[in-house]
Design an enzyme around this catalytic site. Structure first.
Site, PDB file in Angstrom:
ATOM      1  N   HIS A 103       0.865  -0.963   0.114  1.00  0.00           N
ATOM      2  CA  HIS A 103       0.155   0.221   0.139  1.00  0.00           C
ATOM      3  C   HIS A 103       0.851   1.229  -0.046  1.00  0.00           C
ATOM      4  O   HIS A 103       2.038   1.274   0.602  1.00  0.00           O
ATOM      5  CB  HIS A 103      -0.780  -0.008   1.348  1.00  0.00           C
ATOM      6  CG  HIS A 103      -1.721  -1.172   1.366  1.00  0.00           C
ATOM      7  ND1 HIS A 103      -2.592  -1.719   0.387  1.00  0.00           N
ATOM      8  CD2 HIS A 103      -1.798  -2.036   2.392  1.00  0.00           C
ATOM      9  CE1 HIS A 103      -3.074  -2.797   1.010  1.00  0.00           C
ATOM     10  NE2 HIS A 103      -2.644  -3.000   2.271  1.00  0.00           N
ATOM     11  N   GLU A 120      -1.549  -0.136   8.218  1.00  0.00           N
ATOM     12  CA  GLU A 120      -2.532  -1.168   8.965  1.00  0.00           C
ATOM     13  C   GLU A 120      -1.789  -1.893   9.937  1.00  0.00           C
ATOM     14  O   GLU A 120      -0.761  -1.809  10.235  1.00  0.00           O
ATOM     15  CB  GLU A 120      -3.179  -1.812   7.920  1.00  0.00           C
ATOM     16  CG  GLU A 120      -2.259  -2.719   6.893  1.00  0.00           C
ATOM     17  CD  GLU A 120      -2.825  -3.529   5.916  1.00  0.00           C
ATOM     18  OE1 GLU A 120      -4.184  -3.190   5.351  1.00  0.00           O
ATOM     19  OE2 GLU A 120      -2.321  -4.590   5.359  1.00  0.00           O
ATOM     20  N   HIS A 178       3.474  -7.472   1.706  1.00  0.00           N
ATOM     21  CA  HIS A 178       2.615  -8.305   2.650  1.00  0.00           C
ATOM     22  C   HIS A 178       1.954  -9.096   2.066  1.00  0.00           C
ATOM     23  O   HIS A 178       1.380  -8.998   1.054  1.00  0.00           O
ATOM     24  CB  HIS A 178       2.226  -7.636   3.999  1.00  0.00           C
ATOM     25  CG  HIS A 178       1.192  -6.476   3.444  1.00  0.00           C
ATOM     26  ND1 HIS A 178       1.325  -5.485   3.034  1.00  0.00           N
ATOM     27  CD2 HIS A 178      -0.348  -6.743   3.472  1.00  0.00           C
ATOM     28  CE1 HIS A 178       0.223  -4.668   2.498  1.00  0.00           C
ATOM     29  NE2 HIS A 178      -0.684  -5.807   2.983  1.00  0.00           N
ATOM     30  N   ARG A 198      -1.400  -5.031  -6.190  1.00  0.00           N
ATOM     31  CA  ARG A 198      -0.907  -6.226  -6.326  1.00  0.00           C
ATOM     32  C   ARG A 198       0.239  -6.595  -7.120  1.00  0.00           C
ATOM     33  O   ARG A 198       0.346  -6.213  -8.122  1.00  0.00           O
ATOM     34  CB  ARG A 198      -2.311  -7.116  -6.783  1.00  0.00           C
ATOM     35  CG  ARG A 198      -3.350  -7.151  -6.094  1.00  0.00           C
ATOM     36  CD  ARG A 198      -4.554  -7.968  -6.665  1.00  0.00           C
ATOM     37  NE  ARG A 198      -5.807  -7.657  -6.181  1.00  0.00           N
ATOM     38  CZ  ARG A 198      -6.654  -7.126  -6.986  1.00  0.00           C
ATOM     39  NH1 ARG A 198      -6.326  -6.650  -8.009  1.00  0.00           N
ATOM     40  NH2 ARG A 198      -7.862  -6.971  -6.332  1.00  0.00           N
TER      41      ARG A 198
END
Length: 327
Positions: A103, A120, A178, A198
């Site tokens: 991200h 996150e 991740h 992605r």
């Protein structure tokens, strides 16, 4: 209790979740949620999404987007920089490996016209023996090696694999490569942004974002397992720029003042019921039940209330943080 522009506080309220289809999800979410459908695989329960609605109280039926827009100072606090909710909290149900992804941080997201990036974390609500996640890159990784691994299918060799057990907290700051793998149920707290680049998707016919994922990637980040810290009547699971997450156990009762004792200023917070049951009550609003897996929003300027335990409660308390110096 009526809510008007002159109101000085809002009562807390429970939120109705939104269930989001994902190709890697489950057709049956029981016993976590009473949701089973032979046609649609659900991978995420969005607990604080913009389309989630107030389930009780004077704002019943309104979406979180509508509530934040109409009452920004009451819900978000005086230092909120926008009228949208800063946090998106989900429960992840992974039947298959999610894509290897990354991200962007705030700066990159804003360069491409988005309001914020996505830092996150994952709190493991449950985990099978041997459960793992991928979080960060091994020493020696370069963007050239990562790009080669994407194309020849060896990217996993460069991923840092982290074993995970129930009660673990994993921090995933923006720029961290991740992946979530099967074997655990995760409570994810993130900036309210759903930008995902992605890198590698295990052959699934979905769009990949190789160039942007490489641009967003940082070879070294602060990501990884976080050691919990006992702080009086609660356990601090994680504190960082955008949110603070605590585990609070209540055997009898706790007041709203006691719950918010660790806040550095009035702030939006959420109460997720990891286990147990209870009730929220207070003067001027109708009491409501706390049930397992339910989510309650506590406005920054809230009416005083009491959380009473009917059976021992374990709450995950998530409070928004505005970066120091924000306006």
């Amino acid at each position: 209790m009526m809510v008007s522009e002159q109101s000085t506080s809002l009562p807390p309220f429970r939120i109705t979740p939104e269930f989001v289809p994902r190709v890697w999800g489950f057709h049956d979410l029981r016993p976590w949620y009473d949701l089973h459908d032979g046609e649609i695989a659900v991978g995420e329960a969005w607990l604080t999404g913009d389309r989630c609605t107030a389930e009780c109280g004077p704002l019943r039926g309104k979406t979180l987007a509508e509530i934040c827009s109409a009452h920004p100072s009451l819900v978000l606090g005086e230092r909120a920089k926008s009228c949208d909710s800063p946090l998106l909290i989900k429960v992840l149900f992974a039947r298959e490996k999610l894509s290897v992804q990354v991200h962007p941080d705030d700066r990159m997201a804003q360069r491409y016209g988005q309001p914020r990036g996505k830092t996150e974390c994952w709190y493991a609500l449950a985990a099978e023996p041997g459960a793992q996640v991928a979080c960060g890159l091994k020493a020696g990784a370069t963007k050239e090696k990562i790009e080669a691994g994407i194309h020849d299918g060896t990217l996993e060799e460069w991923l840092n694999i982290v074993p995970i057990s129930a009660g673990d907290m994993i921090y995933v700051d923006a720029g961290t490569v991740h992946a979530v793998w099967p074997g655990s149920i995760l409570l994810e707290t993130q900036q309210n942004c759903d930008i995902t680049y992605r890198m590698y998707d295990y052959g699934r016919p979905r769009e990949q974002h190789i160039d942007k994922s490489l641009e967003a990637t940082r070879l070294t980040t602060r990501a990884g397992k976080v050691v919990p810290r006992e702080e009086g009547d609660r356990t601090l699971l994680l504190e960082e720029e955008h949110f603070r997450i605590e585990r609070v156990r209540i055997a009898d009762r706790m007041t709203s003042e006691e719950l918010s004792a660790t806040d550095r200023e009035p702030a939006l917070s959420y109460l997720f019921v990891a286990s147990g049951s209870g009730r929220v009550s207070g003067d001027g609003f109708e009491a409501f039940a706390l049930t397992e897996r339910s989510m309650t929003l506590v406005p920054a300027k809230t009416a005083e209330f009491i959380v009473g335990a009917e059976t021992p409660l374990e709450l995950i308390r998530i409070s928004a943080r505005w970066p120091l110096g924000s306006v």
